[in-house]
Scaffold this active site. Structure first.
Site: not given
Ligand code: AGP
Length: 604
Positions: A2, A27, A75, A99-100, A480, A484, A487, A503, A599
């Site tokens: 938020c 945000r 959010w 916010n929180g 992953e 990264k 990319e 192998h 994205k």
């Protein structure tokens, strides 16, 4: 996450609030609102969706005299993204933005409802304004009422309150969520969750510390600290560049988001951990009735978190788990058994291939669940159930904090299912929950490790390729890490199971082949070490990542000793993310917007 703004002064309050919220759009949010107290009258505007909807609603609203105002981009965490749930929230004659997460909101809400208070929203935030008004009635002093209210809240908050009986005052409090106040020579006061909205308006700013609370008027800025001692503001100058302000001083959003992982994992855990079990308010336990298999389906990084999840579902929940790449699954003739829970994972909630598999599962009458970072996205609207990852908006195209929070949610979900299926003892569950609570610490970036990675990255700017290797749940992490690097550095890299190198791929071993070896101390260490020694014996250049010293490597990145392999997983995740970041920066690439990538891949 938020966003909060506040203003006290005689300029155009509406414009200052709306432009401040625009600066906080990065945000992420799904609704917004402002409340302005002018001439003793409150005006309130809220809208779901983008800020343009709020601007449209306020276009006839004029603020041309002294006023106090607060604004918020929400959010969704508790309660769907609706106008009713959008902030500011109203009491009788006061408004609040927050916010929180207020962890004790349920008990506060119950007591207030017993006193006859009517709640309009499903949010935790609304308890703040009702509790404030309850205290204001009792003590008839605004600041005393506010101070008492803050002392009764548990959890994380950055909050602002305005009330009709004090039309020249804004109350503030900060604990766990960021907020700052700005001042200038015209006695104006500005509040925001981060500094970009204040650039060009405030002359100097005070970043609140946890536990700070107080109020502003035209002539005063009064701050009390966590020990209820009156303190002087600690003013600093504002940066002048808004974009760098949004990056909060980091070189790229991806770097900032790697550093945010500790906080967003903590946010992801809030309200979901008790000492002996996992709590998901957002799903019904009957979702798993009649389920004997979990099928996970995703793309890219989300596929890697799904693969990580499969190890946890089978190990902790003792339930069969299969993992699919969405673009493959949708064109096979897959068997869709009714006792399968179909789970899609997506940061954006809009990836075309993944969305289509979700629709396939729905057409086959399977129960569906989405693990997603964007509420109200297509997949969230399509699935039977949803668990949000609360990572906040992820601006870097290369996903980091979304991956971290996806794995965290899956870890919790595997324990949630374990409890339903009685597949772990109470002590085993308690132990895993204890580990989960330590994950935010495990994902705090160590300056020493980051500096080491910056230095050694210069050795990895060429070569004929990288292998990232790991065993068990470290194999998806190897995948992953390789993704990264591909990319954002455009160097070729493959993730591979350590035991599979002999192998075939070991034929590639030579000094120009770089192997990034994940060597967790607490999971198959000796097996993994043997695999690395096979490569080292054939002169591959090895970079080992481990808590245990390993002398056969050309480079060694030592992570903190951990008590369990799951914490080693998160520590090593930070390392492979930083390694790709620093290599990419050395190569001069655009880390946040790498070539050829988007994205969210909303096309096939
Ligand atoms: C991750 O770094 C990539 N940007 C990409 O693989 C991404 O994970 C994939 O496109 C899936 O996106 P989603 O999580 O939004 O569905």
């Amino acid at each position: 996450m938020c966003g909060i703004v506040g203003y006290l002064g005689d300029k155009n309050t509406k414009e200052i609030l709306l432009s401040g919220l625009k600066e906080l759009e990065y945000r992420g949010y799904d609704s917004a609102g402002i409340a302005v107290l002018q001439d003793g009258e409150f005006s309130i505007y809220k809208a779901v969706g983008k800020l343009v909807n709020l601007e449209e609603k306020t276009k006839e609203f004029i603020t041309d005299k002294f006023a106090v105002g607060i604004g918020h981009t929400r959010w969704a965490t508790h309660g769907k993204p609706t106008e009713l749930n959008a902030h500011p929230h109203l009491g009788e004659s006061s408004y609040v933005v927050h916010n929180g997460i207020i962890e004790n909101y349920a008990e506060l809400k119950q007591k207030l409802q017993e006193d006859g208070v009517k709640f309009l929203s499903q949010t935790d935030t609304e308890v703040i304004v009702h509790q404030f008004e309850k205290n204001l009635l009792a003590c008839e002093d605004g600041f005393k009422a506010f101070s008492k209210t803050i002392s009764e809240l548990e959890g994380a908050y950055a909050t602002l309150i305005v009330t009709a009986s004090l039309p020249d005052t804004i109350f503030f409090a900060k604990h766990g969520s960021p907020m700052l106040v700005g001042v200038n020579d015209e006695d104006e006061k500005f509040f925001a969750s981060s500094d970009s909205p204040l650039i060009g308006l405030a002359k100097e700013v005070n970043y609140f510390e946890d536990g700070d609370y107080g109020y502003v008027t035209k002539d005063e800025l009064v701050i009390y600290n966590k020990n209820a001692e009156k303190t002087k503001p600690n003013f600093s100058q504002l940066s002048t560049d808004k974009l760098s302000a949004q990056k909060d001083g980091y070189r790229f959003f991806m770097e900032k988001e790697i550093y945010e992982q500790s906080d967003v994992i903590a946010d992801t855990l809030i309200g979901r951990l008790s000492d002996e079990e996992i709590v998901f308010d957002e799903i019904d336990k009957n979702l798993f009735d009649g389920i004997n298999e979990i099928k996970l389906c995703a793309c890219g990084t989300s596929y890697h978190s799904a693969l990580s999840a499969s190890y946890m579902f089978e190990r902790y929940s003792k339930i069969r788990c299969s993992v699919e790449i969405a673009s493959e699954f949708r064109y096979r003739s897959p068997i869709m058994a009714k006792d399968t829970l179909f789970v899609v994972i997506s940061q954006s909630g809009e990836t075309a291939d993944t969305l289509e598999t979700l629709k396939m599962a729905k057409r086959a009458n399977l129960k569906t669940l989405v693990i997603c970072n964007v509420d109200n996205s297509s997949m969230v609207r399509e699935a039977d159930a949803c668990i949000l990852t609360r990572a906040g908006i992820e601006k870097g195209v290369a996903s980091t904090k979304a991956f971290a929070t996806q794995v965290t949610v899956f870890w919790m979900l595997s324990l949630y299912v374990a409890k339903l299926r009685d597949s772990l003892t109470t002590d085993e569950l308690k132990y895993q929950i204890h580990l989960l609570r330590e994950t935010p610490v495990a994902t705090k970036v160590s300056d020493e490790i980051h500096e080491k990675i910056k230095r050694l990255s210069k050795r990895y700017l060429h070569g004929h390729g990288f292998f990232f290797i790991g065993r068990d749940i470290f194999f998806p992490l190897a995948l992953e890490g390789a993704l990264k690097l591909k990319e954002i550095s455009y160097l070729h890299a493959e993730g591979y199971p350590s035991g599979e190198m002999k192998h075939g791929p070991i034929a590639l071993a030579d000094p120009e082949l770089f192997t990034i070896a994940l060597l967790p101390e607490h999971l198959l260490y000796e097996k993994s070490k043997n695999n690395v020694e096979e490569l080292s014996a054939r002169d591959s250049t090895i970079c080992a990542i481990s808590a245990k010293e390993f002398d056969k490597a050309d480079d060694f990145i030592k992570i903190n000793p951990c008590k369990d392999y799951m914490l080693e997983f998160f520590e090593m995740m930070i390392v492979v993310q930083l390694l790709s970041l620093e290599i990419s920066i050395r190569l001069g690439n655009d880390v946040d917007m790498p070539r050829n990538l988007a994205k969210s891949v909303t096309v096939e």
